[in-house]
Design a protein around this motif. Structure first.
Motif, PDB file in Angstrom:
ATOM      1  N   LEU A 300      -5.146   6.949  -3.066  1.00 16.47           N
ATOM      2  CA  LEU A 300      -4.200   5.930  -2.625  1.00 16.47           C
ATOM      3  C   LEU A 300      -4.625   5.379  -1.266  1.00 16.47           C
ATOM      4  O   LEU A 300      -4.567   4.165  -1.034  1.00 16.47           O
ATOM      5  N   GLY A 301      -5.041   6.277  -0.393  1.00 20.58           N
ATOM      6  CA  GLY A 301      -5.480   5.836   0.922  1.00 20.58           C
ATOM      7  C   GLY A 301      -6.658   4.878   0.849  1.00 20.58           C
ATOM      8  O   GLY A 301      -6.723   3.896   1.600  1.00 20.58           O
ATOM      9  N   LYS A 302      -7.578   5.127  -0.064  1.00 20.21           N
ATOM     10  CA  LYS A 302      -8.784   4.301  -0.190  1.00 20.21           C
ATOM     11  C   LYS A 302      -8.598   3.103  -1.121  1.00 20.21           C
ATOM     12  O   LYS A 302      -9.555   2.402  -1.418  1.00 20.21           O
ATOM     13  N   GLY A 306      -1.077  -3.250  -0.957  1.00 13.73           N
ATOM     14  CA  GLY A 306      -0.664  -3.626   0.386  1.00 13.73           C
ATOM     15  C   GLY A 306       0.327  -2.735   1.096  1.00 13.73           C
ATOM     16  O   GLY A 306       0.242  -2.550   2.309  1.00 13.73           O
ATOM     17  N   THR A 307       1.302  -2.160   0.353  1.00 12.75           N
ATOM     18  CA  THR A 307       2.389  -1.424   1.008  1.00 12.75           C
ATOM     19  C   THR A 307       2.603  -0.073   0.351  1.00 12.75           C
ATOM     20  O   THR A 307       2.646   0.041  -0.876  1.00 12.75           O
ATOM     21  N   LEU A 308       2.760   0.954   1.184  1.00  8.90           N
ATOM     22  CA  LEU A 308       3.065   2.306   0.721  1.00  8.90           C
ATOM     23  C   LEU A 308       4.397   2.712   1.324  1.00  8.90           C
ATOM     24  O   LEU A 308       4.558   2.736   2.550  1.00  8.90           O
ATOM     25  N   CYS A 309       5.373   3.024   0.468  1.00  7.91           N
ATOM     26  CA  CYS A 309       6.694   3.466   0.913  1.00  7.91           C
ATOM     27  C   CYS A 309       6.819   4.965   0.646  1.00  7.91           C
ATOM     28  O   CYS A 309       6.650   5.408  -0.494  1.00  7.91           O
ATOM     29  N   VAL A 310       7.109   5.727   1.679  1.00  9.04           N
ATOM     30  CA  VAL A 310       7.147   7.184   1.586  1.00  9.04           C
ATOM     31  C   VAL A 310       8.546   7.684   1.918  1.00  9.04           C
ATOM     32  O   VAL A 310       9.141   7.274   2.930  1.00  9.04           O
ATOM     33  N   MET A 331      -3.680   8.699   5.608  1.00  9.97           N
ATOM     34  CA  MET A 331      -3.990   7.895   4.429  1.00  9.97           C
ATOM     35  C   MET A 331      -4.310   6.455   4.839  1.00  9.97           C
ATOM     36  O   MET A 331      -5.240   5.841   4.309  1.00  9.97           O
ATOM     37  N   LYS A 332      -3.542   5.942   5.785  1.00  6.48           N
ATOM     38  CA  LYS A 332      -3.763   4.579   6.254  1.00  6.48           C
ATOM     39  C   LYS A 332      -5.149   4.419   6.881  1.00  6.48           C
ATOM     40  O   LYS A 332      -5.817   3.394   6.700  1.00  6.48           O
ATOM     41  N   ARG A 333      -5.596   5.453   7.597  1.00  2.21           N
ATOM     42  CA  ARG A 333      -6.902   5.383   8.263  1.00  2.21           C
ATOM     43  C   ARG A 333      -8.060   5.423   7.276  1.00  2.21           C
ATOM     44  O   ARG A 333      -9.199   5.098   7.636  1.00  2.21           O
ATOM     45  N   LEU A 334      -7.805   5.821   6.058  1.00  2.00           N
ATOM     46  CA  LEU A 334      -8.856   5.847   5.037  1.00  2.00           C
ATOM     47  C   LEU A 334      -9.203   4.449   4.535  1.00  2.00           C
ATOM     48  O   LEU A 334     -10.239   4.251   3.895  1.00  2.00           O
ATOM     49  N   ARG A 335      -8.353   3.481   4.839  1.00  2.00           N
ATOM     50  CA  ARG A 335      -8.492   2.142   4.311  1.00  2.00           C
ATOM     51  C   ARG A 335      -9.698   1.393   4.872  1.00  2.00           C
ATOM     52  O   ARG A 335     -10.044   1.503   6.045  1.00  2.00           O
ATOM     53  N   ASN A 336     -10.304   0.583   3.987  1.00  2.00           N
ATOM     54  CA  ASN A 336     -11.258  -0.423   4.415  1.00  2.00           C
ATOM     55  C   ASN A 336     -10.481  -1.500   5.173  1.00  2.00           C
ATOM     56  O   ASN A 336      -9.399  -1.910   4.752  1.00  2.00           O
ATOM     57  N   TYR A 339      -8.596  -4.371   3.542  1.00  2.00           N
ATOM     58  CA  TYR A 339      -7.377  -4.168   2.762  1.00  2.00           C
ATOM     59  C   TYR A 339      -6.417  -3.271   3.550  1.00  2.00           C
ATOM     60  O   TYR A 339      -6.205  -2.104   3.195  1.00  2.00           O
ATOM     61  N   PRO A 340      -5.837  -3.781   4.627  1.00  2.00           N
ATOM     62  CA  PRO A 340      -4.956  -2.955   5.469  1.00  2.00           C
ATOM     63  C   PRO A 340      -3.746  -2.457   4.685  1.00  2.00           C
ATOM     64  O   PRO A 340      -3.256  -3.121   3.771  1.00  2.00           O
ATOM     65  N   LEU A 341      -3.281  -1.277   5.075  1.00  2.00           N
ATOM     66  CA  LEU A 341      -2.152  -0.648   4.391  1.00  2.00           C
ATOM     67  C   LEU A 341      -0.935  -0.647   5.310  1.00  2.00           C
ATOM     68  O   LEU A 341      -0.982  -0.115   6.424  1.00  2.00           O
ATOM     69  N   ALA A 342       0.147  -1.239   4.857  1.00  2.00           N
ATOM     70  CA  ALA A 342       1.403  -1.211   5.599  1.00  2.00           C
ATOM     71  C   ALA A 342       2.203   0.009   5.158  1.00  2.00           C
ATOM     72  O   ALA A 342       2.406   0.224   3.960  1.00  2.00           O
TER      73      ALA A 342
END
Length: 355
Positions: A300-302, A306-310, A331-336, A339-342
């Protein structure tokens, strides 16, 4: 201070952002029956007091997997006479221990699970279907993935005889269908990759109603058997079948077992494929984001969505929730960067999963 939304606000924020997918953790089951689902693993719950030698079998094999231990004992029983001058004593002892392990597995499962769907009030199932409709109904219907091997999700999806017809209807295919050689059997079988492409519900770590028969993966259905969970499991295990579930071990050990099972691996691939769809969102409900599930969380991190709700349970400043927030940030830091993760966090109790 981390902002914590209500579940309704999280749903509203993700409206119009493509398919909405859900990953369930053990908190989903604990919220229904905290008296029986609040435990770490079957191995930790098992009572070995009458067979104190059995934990040594697990230690020798380097596993907490009951199926691996039982199969090793049964295989060893067949080979022992070849290496012990024809003596049957070791074989007998191994087979006795294998039978004891099967019974311990069965009693541990039964002690930590309702026997039949009727043990759960209808109102809880209908409330759960209201929760699931955000992910399995309407224009944004996506897919549901669960890391739990209990039967609560399966029973909820099966519980469609409700007074809210048309309101709580769900698209809940799981890739199983009639056995073409025995369509009247007490079970249905996994249809392979062909069926998997239309599946909307995935048991990523298996479940207690899924059994490996050696030639196919069978799903036992309550409506066909009317058997209590313990009786269903005993019948299957006595017939040489084992429930397919991944309940123990590190992320590496879990990943290894998943890769060696076509059904589990297909579910993991489905999750990874959905994570790569830019216009989509994921909700993680009732999961601590612990490292022993990094084989799931890293995908999921990679991903590209766009958005991850936890979900968070209780005080956002508690040590448990601070760890969940920190893990979500990992997980957010794993992103390219393309494709930023909110990240968004919501109060688990406001989802009213079980009413």
């Amino acid at each position: 201070m981390t902002e914590v939304l209500s579940f309704e606000d999280a749903i509203n924020e993700t409206a119009g952002k493509g398919k909405r997918h859900l990953l369930l953790g053990n908190g989903f089951s604990i919220a229904c029956r905290p008296d029986i689902f609040h435990y770490g693993s079957l191995f930790e719950e098992a009572d070995f007091s009458n067979n104190p030698q059995l934990p040594k079998v697990f230690d020798a094999l380097g596993t907490q997997d009951f199926e691996a231990a039982i199969r090793a004992l049964e295989a060893g029983a067949s080979l022992a006479p070849l290496y012990m001058g024809g003596s049957a004593a070791a074989s007998t002892a191994m087979l006795d221990d294998a039978r004891a392990l099967k019974e311990i597995l069965l009693t541990t499962i039964a002690r930590n699970h309702p026997d039949i769907p009727m043990d759960i009030p209808d109102e809880k199932f209908w409330a759960c279907r209201r929760f699931l409709r955000h992910f399995l109904a309407g224009d944004q219907a996506g897919q549901v993935f669960t890391l739990n091997y209990d039967l609560l999700l399966y029973w909820t999806l099966m519980h469609d005889d409700n007074p809210f017809s048309g309101v709580l209807d769900l698209t809940a295919s799981d890739g199983f269908g009639n056995d073409e050689d025995d369509p009247e059997a007490d079970y249905v079988v996994w249809q392979g990759e062909t069926g998997a492409h239309s599946a909307r519900v995935h048991f990523l770590h298996g479940a207690l109603h899924l059994y490996d028969s050696g030639k196919d993966l069978q799903k036992y259905t309550w409506v066909r058997t009317n058997l209590r969970l313990i009786d269903q499991a005993r019948t299957a295990i006595d017939d040489g079948k084992f429930p397919v579930f991944v309940s123990e071990g590190t992320s590496v050990q879990k990943k290894s077992k998943i890769r060696h099972n076509a059904y589990l691996y297909q579910g993991l691939k489905q999750l990874a494929a959905n994570a790569k769809v830019v216009k989509s969102t994921f909700f993680i409900h009732g999961h601590s984001l612990a490292q022993n599930d990094d084989h799931i969380l890293a995908r999921l991190g990679k991903g590209r969505f766009g958005t991850l709700c936890v979900s968070l349970f209780g005080d956002p400043a508690s040590d448990t929730n601070k760890e969940i927030i920190a893990r979500a940030e990992w997980m957010k830091r794993l992103r390219n960067d393309r494709y930023p993760l909110a990240l968004r966090f919501y109060d688990a109790e406001t989802a009213n999963v079980w009413g």
